[in-house]
Design an enzyme around this catalytic site. Structure first.
Site, PDB file in Angstrom:
ATOM      1  N   GLU A 131       7.207   2.084  -6.786  1.00 12.60           N
ATOM      2  CA  GLU A 131       7.439   1.664  -5.405  1.00 12.60           C
ATOM      3  C   GLU A 131       7.574   2.880  -4.501  1.00 12.60           C
ATOM      4  OE1 GLU A 131       7.385  -0.244  -3.053  1.00 12.60           O
ATOM      5  OE2 GLU A 131       8.517  -2.089  -3.271  1.00 12.60           O
ATOM      6  N   ASP A 132       7.330   2.669  -3.209  1.00 15.11           N
ATOM      7  CA  ASP A 132       7.535   3.752  -2.249  1.00 15.11           C
ATOM      8  C   ASP A 132       9.011   3.901  -1.898  1.00 15.11           C
ATOM      9  OD1 ASP A 132       7.588   1.298  -0.911  1.00 15.11           O
ATOM     10  OD2 ASP A 132       6.285   1.928   0.727  1.00 15.11           O
ATOM     11  N   ARG A 182       0.773   6.273   7.646  1.00 20.25           N
ATOM     12  CA  ARG A 182       0.654   6.460   6.197  1.00 20.25           C
ATOM     13  C   ARG A 182       0.038   7.812   5.853  1.00 20.25           C
ATOM     14  NH1 ARG A 182       1.656   1.388   3.814  1.00 20.25           N
ATOM     15  NH2 ARG A 182       0.824  -0.383   4.934  1.00 20.25           N
ATOM     16  N   ASP A 212      14.901  -0.681  -0.156  1.00 19.51           N
ATOM     17  CA  ASP A 212      15.758  -0.820   1.010  1.00 19.51           C
ATOM     18  C   ASP A 212      16.764  -1.922   0.679  1.00 19.51           C
ATOM     19  OD1 ASP A 212      16.461  -0.398   3.704  1.00 19.51           O
ATOM     20  OD2 ASP A 212      15.093  -1.925   4.408  1.00 19.51           O
ATOM     21  N   LYS A 260      17.280   3.801  -0.400  1.00 19.22           N
ATOM     22  CA  LYS A 260      18.301   3.728   0.661  1.00 19.22           C
ATOM     23  C   LYS A 260      19.406   2.813   0.154  1.00 19.22           C
ATOM     24  CE  LYS A 260      15.268   2.772   4.283  1.00 19.22           C
ATOM     25  NZ  LYS A 260      14.909   2.437   5.684  1.00 19.22           N
ATOM     26  N   LYS A 319       0.825  -1.194   0.000  1.00 17.10           N
ATOM     27  CA  LYS A 319       0.000   0.000   0.000  1.00 17.10           C
ATOM     28  C   LYS A 319       0.864   1.250   0.000  1.00 17.10           C
ATOM     29  CE  LYS A 319      -2.224  -2.555   3.402  1.00 17.10           C
ATOM     30  NZ  LYS A 319      -2.617  -2.751   4.741  1.00 17.10           N
ATOM     31  N   GLY A 320       2.163   1.061   0.200  1.00 14.03           N
ATOM     32  CA  GLY A 320       3.059   2.202   0.409  1.00 14.03           C
ATOM     33  C   GLY A 320       3.097   3.209  -0.716  1.00 14.03           C
ATOM     34  N   VAL A 330      11.796   5.573   7.719  1.00 15.05           N
ATOM     35  CA  VAL A 330      10.952   6.733   7.419  1.00 15.05           C
ATOM     36  C   VAL A 330       9.492   6.334   7.271  1.00 15.05           C
ATOM     37  CG1 VAL A 330      12.809   8.055   6.340  1.00 15.05           C
ATOM     38  CG2 VAL A 330      11.434   6.529   4.931  1.00 15.05           C
ATOM     39  N   ASP A 380       4.513   3.200   5.954  1.00 13.01           N
ATOM     40  CA  ASP A 380       4.013   2.860   7.283  1.00 13.01           C
ATOM     41  C   ASP A 380       5.083   2.277   8.185  1.00 13.01           C
ATOM     42  OD1 ASP A 380       4.236   0.331   5.843  1.00 13.01           O
ATOM     43  OD2 ASP A 380       3.180  -0.543   7.538  1.00 13.01           O
TER      44      ASP A 380
HETATM   45  P1  IMP Z   1      13.145  -4.219   0.608  1.00 12.16           P
HETATM   46  O1  IMP Z   1      12.676  -5.554   0.121  1.00 12.16           O
HETATM   47  O2  IMP Z   1      14.065  -4.350   1.792  1.00 12.16           O
HETATM   48  O3  IMP Z   1      13.719  -3.346  -0.470  1.00 12.16           O
HETATM   49  O4  IMP Z   1      11.889  -3.508   1.232  1.00 12.16           O
HETATM   50  C1  IMP Z   1      10.967  -2.826   0.483  1.00 12.16           C
HETATM   51  C2  IMP Z   1       9.710  -2.564   1.280  1.00 12.16           C
HETATM   52  O5  IMP Z   1       9.968  -2.456   2.678  1.00 12.16           O
HETATM   53  C3  IMP Z   1       9.120  -1.237   0.866  1.00 12.16           C
HETATM   54  O6  IMP Z   1       8.198  -1.396  -0.177  1.00 12.16           O
HETATM   55  C4  IMP Z   1       8.470  -0.766   2.149  1.00 12.16           C
HETATM   56  O7  IMP Z   1       7.158  -1.251   2.222  1.00 12.16           O
HETATM   57  C5  IMP Z   1       9.300  -1.390   3.265  1.00 12.16           C
HETATM   58  N1  IMP Z   1      10.290  -0.442   3.819  1.00 12.16           N
HETATM   59  C6  IMP Z   1      11.636  -0.455   3.691  1.00 12.16           C
HETATM   60  N2  IMP Z   1      12.222   0.572   4.325  1.00 12.16           N
HETATM   61  C7  IMP Z   1      11.203   1.291   4.865  1.00 12.16           C
HETATM   62  C8  IMP Z   1      11.167   2.508   5.646  1.00 12.16           C
HETATM   63  O8  IMP Z   1      12.154   3.183   5.975  1.00 12.16           O
HETATM   64  N3  IMP Z   1       9.907   2.916   6.007  1.00 12.16           N
HETATM   65  C9  IMP Z   1       8.779   2.250   5.688  1.00 12.16           C
HETATM   66  N4  IMP Z   1       8.772   1.129   4.950  1.00 12.16           N
HETATM   67  C10 IMP Z   1       9.976   0.644   4.553  1.00 12.16           C
HETATM   68 MG    MG Z   2       5.415  -1.357   3.961  1.00 11.40          MG
END
Ligand code: IMP
Ligand code: MG
Length: 182
Positions: free
Chosen positions: A101-102, A168, A105, A133, A45-46, A156, A162
């Site tokens: 994407e939001d 959100r 990470d 990031k 939902k981000g 964040v 969220d």
């Molecule tokens: P990844 O698989 O580690 O790249 O994570 C991606 C997902 O993790 C994003 O779509 C977010 O929903 C969540 N996420 C990662 N870092 C943050 C943050 O700092 N705040 C909120 N959600 C995050």
């Molecule tokens: Mg999330």
């Protein structure tokens, strides 16, 4: 119920900066996708607020669809295990897909999603993220085509993002106080 302001360490990106950058991204995407068959795929939902502002800055005849995946549960670290909770409604064969994407990470969620979608025969797949990031990247094969802001390694929230389904609705991007997620 308390006000969310007490849970934030600081404002990282204010509303005006968000809108200015999203306008620029929209112009860039519009130029690049002119004459193509663009489908914006919002990752729920981000990405909801980002997608809804971004799509208004792209005056092309595009389509939108949504996917929902889970990788985190309630924790602030990626598990690397991705589950599809809601799949696309549309066929993306021969379409020019732009994943919206939001935040990226570890990159594990996106790496899984991109591979999954690429098996469905799209003409192209690119990635647009509001936040990145890069210091936290685990999946080294992720190439981000459009990025709003590169941010430091802080958790964040706001503008769709969220922590345990909260925050959100904050209209800007803020850093959550460390004691709330560590
Ligand atoms: P990844 O698989 O580690 O790249 O994570 C991606 C997902 O993790 C994003 O779509 C977010 O929903 C969540 N996420 C990662 N870092 C943050 C943050 O700092 N705040 C909120 N959600 C995050
Ligand atoms: Mg999330």
């Amino acid at each position: 119920m308390e006000n969310w302001a007490e849970h934030l360490e600081c404002t990282l990106i204010d509303e005006e900066s968000l809108q200015k950058r999203i306008h620029e991204l929209g112009e860039e995407i519009t130029r690049d996708y002119e004459g193509k068959d663009l489908v914006l795929i919002g990752i729920l939902k981000g990405s909801i607020m980002f997608l809804s502002d971004l799509c208004k800055e792209i005056p092309l005849s595009l389509a939108m669809d949504f996917m929902s995946v889970s990788s985190y549960g309630n924790r602030s670290e990626s598990s690397g295990v991705v589950r599809i909770l809601k799949d696309l409604d549309q066929n993306i064969e021969n379409k020019d897909v732009l994943i919206v994407e939001d935040i990226i990470d570890s990159g594990l969620t996106l790496s899984y999603l991109r591979d999954n979608l690429s098996h469905r025969g799209p003409r192209s797949i690119q990635i647009c993220t509001l936040l990145d990031k890069p210091d936290r990247r685990v999946a080294k094969d992720i190439h981000v085509n459009y990025c709003g802001f590169i941010i430091p390694d802080k958790f964040v929230v706001g503008y769709g993002l969220d922590f345990s389904e909260k925050y959100r609705n904050i209209p800007f991007i803020g850093a959550l106080k460390r004691e709330l997620y560590e």
